[in-house]
Write an enzyme that holds these catalytic residues in place. Sequence first.
Site, PDB file in Angstrom:
ATOM      1  N   HIS A  24       0.806  -1.234   0.000  1.00 44.52           N
ATOM      2  CA  HIS A  24       0.000   0.000   0.000  1.00 44.52           C
ATOM      3  C   HIS A  24       0.839   1.284   0.000  1.00 44.52           C
ATOM      4  CE1 HIS A  24       0.409  -0.237   4.384  1.00 44.52           C
ATOM      5  NE2 HIS A  24      -0.348  -1.282   4.445  1.00 44.52           N
ATOM      6  N   ASP A  82      -2.858  -8.615   6.177  1.00 40.00           N
ATOM      7  CA  ASP A  82      -1.649  -9.405   5.890  1.00 40.00           C
ATOM      8  C   ASP A  82      -1.432 -10.480   6.960  1.00 40.00           C
ATOM      9  OD1 ASP A  82      -1.191  -7.115   7.462  1.00 40.00           O
ATOM     10  OD2 ASP A  82       0.948  -7.086   7.034  1.00 40.00           O
ATOM     11  N   HIS A 145       0.199  -0.820  15.418  1.00 38.56           N
ATOM     12  CA  HIS A 145      -0.143   0.454  14.797  1.00 38.56           C
ATOM     13  C   HIS A 145      -1.628   0.554  14.437  1.00 38.56           C
ATOM     14  CE1 HIS A 145      -0.181  -0.812  10.355  1.00 38.56           C
ATOM     15  NE2 HIS A 145      -0.002  -1.920  11.038  1.00 38.56           N
ATOM     16  N   ASP A 164       3.403  -6.399  14.521  1.00 39.16           N
ATOM     17  CA  ASP A 164       4.162  -5.653  13.507  1.00 39.16           C
ATOM     18  C   ASP A 164       5.432  -4.997  14.067  1.00 39.16           C
ATOM     19  OD1 ASP A 164       2.790  -6.070  11.147  1.00 39.16           O
ATOM     20  OD2 ASP A 164       1.417  -4.403  11.442  1.00 39.16           O
ATOM     21  N   TYR A 192      10.931   0.112   7.967  1.00 44.77           N
ATOM     22  CA  TYR A 192       9.624  -0.273   8.516  1.00 44.77           C
ATOM     23  C   TYR A 192       9.180   0.736   9.575  1.00 44.77           C
ATOM     24  CZ  TYR A 192       5.737  -3.237   9.686  1.00 44.77           C
ATOM     25  OH  TYR A 192       4.456  -3.709   9.866  1.00 44.77           O
TER      26      TYR A 192
END
Length: 399
Positions: A24, A82, A145, A164, A192
């Site tokens: 994205h 994901d 997040h 994450d 990241y």
Amino acid sequence: MAVREILNDIYWVGAVDWGIRDFHGYSTYKGTTYNAFLVMDDKITLFDTVKKNKASDLLHHIRSLIDPRQIDYIVVNHVEMDHSGALPKVIKLVKPEKIFCSQMGKKAIEEHFHPKDWPLEAVKNGQTISLGKRTVQFIETRMLHWPDSMFSYIPEDALLISSDAFGEHLATSERFDDEVDFTVMMEQNAKYFANILMLYSPLIQKLLKNVTEMGIPIKMIAPDHGLIKRKYVGEMIKAYSDWSSCKAQKKAVVIYDSMWHSTEMMAKAVADGIMQEGVSVKLLDLEVNHRSDIMTEVLGAKAVAMGSPTLNNGLLPRMAGCLMYMRGLRPCGKIGAAFGSYGWSGEAVKLLNQAMEEMKFNIIDEGIRVKYVPTHNDLKKCVDLGKRLAQAVKAELGE
Ligand code: FEO
């Protein structure tokens, strides 16, 4: 990819996505992994799943160990697709006794999948469950997040399954941090952080403080992307502490876009000035640098100079896009300067300054505008701007 036992009776059963190049809007030139972990205990438990199109990889990995129907519990640390896209297929096959998630996770699962009869059980921050020989403690990490995000901690193994956090988009056949090049891993780890977590820096500071106060030993961090940390746990936590506290290096970035090379000439002159003051600088042309790589460079830089010509009373589209992306990620503690060429109206520098003000940059002056093509004298002014920017960097870093 082969299943890997990461600790006694705990297996990596996730999927490697070698081909993904865009996440994205975040460039993933090196692919990624969707990590899932199977704990073989009295209650066989699967932590997280994978992207929908990788469900067969996950099930193939699980089947190499057990019949998936033997799984008792599923823990959903994070509902983003994901990690949860494969859930419907997995749940249909496994028919788990319980699915653990955070309170916000339960809502998010309901809003994503509209399930009728999934045995969802919302857990509270700090709550523990027993798997038999092991326990799992859930640590809510709301907005890190997503609202639903949480960590799972297994004290018997000092293992933190960190969703994450502490991960990177990096496809590898290796599973551990000490099996790959440290620099390659950290580059992707910083990327990241810069592109996914930077805006949550204050919450990360709070989380690190809470985890330190809880006094839980962490020997291994198993994130949902990239490599499992067992050798560099301390380095990882320190990096997150530094990045989230806006710690920057003696470094500047000059980000620019150009129509007919005038703003490019100015960018080079600004960079020359920065160099002359002994501050490291990177020149980042938006024509060839992806915004997500630019944010990685911004993360560690103390100063950001931005240049754009004026087009139709505004910024060049690539600069406008980069600024919108940067504003969302809210880099903190930066020193800023703007420059750009123009033909007749010349609003770009003002717009760049406005954007930097919104991001609370310490802007050193009103910036430099040059009509059409810079003269030698104009370029000297740009060199001077670079020098003053570098001097401000050194002053803020206490040199
Ligand atoms: Fe890797 Fe927020 O999902």
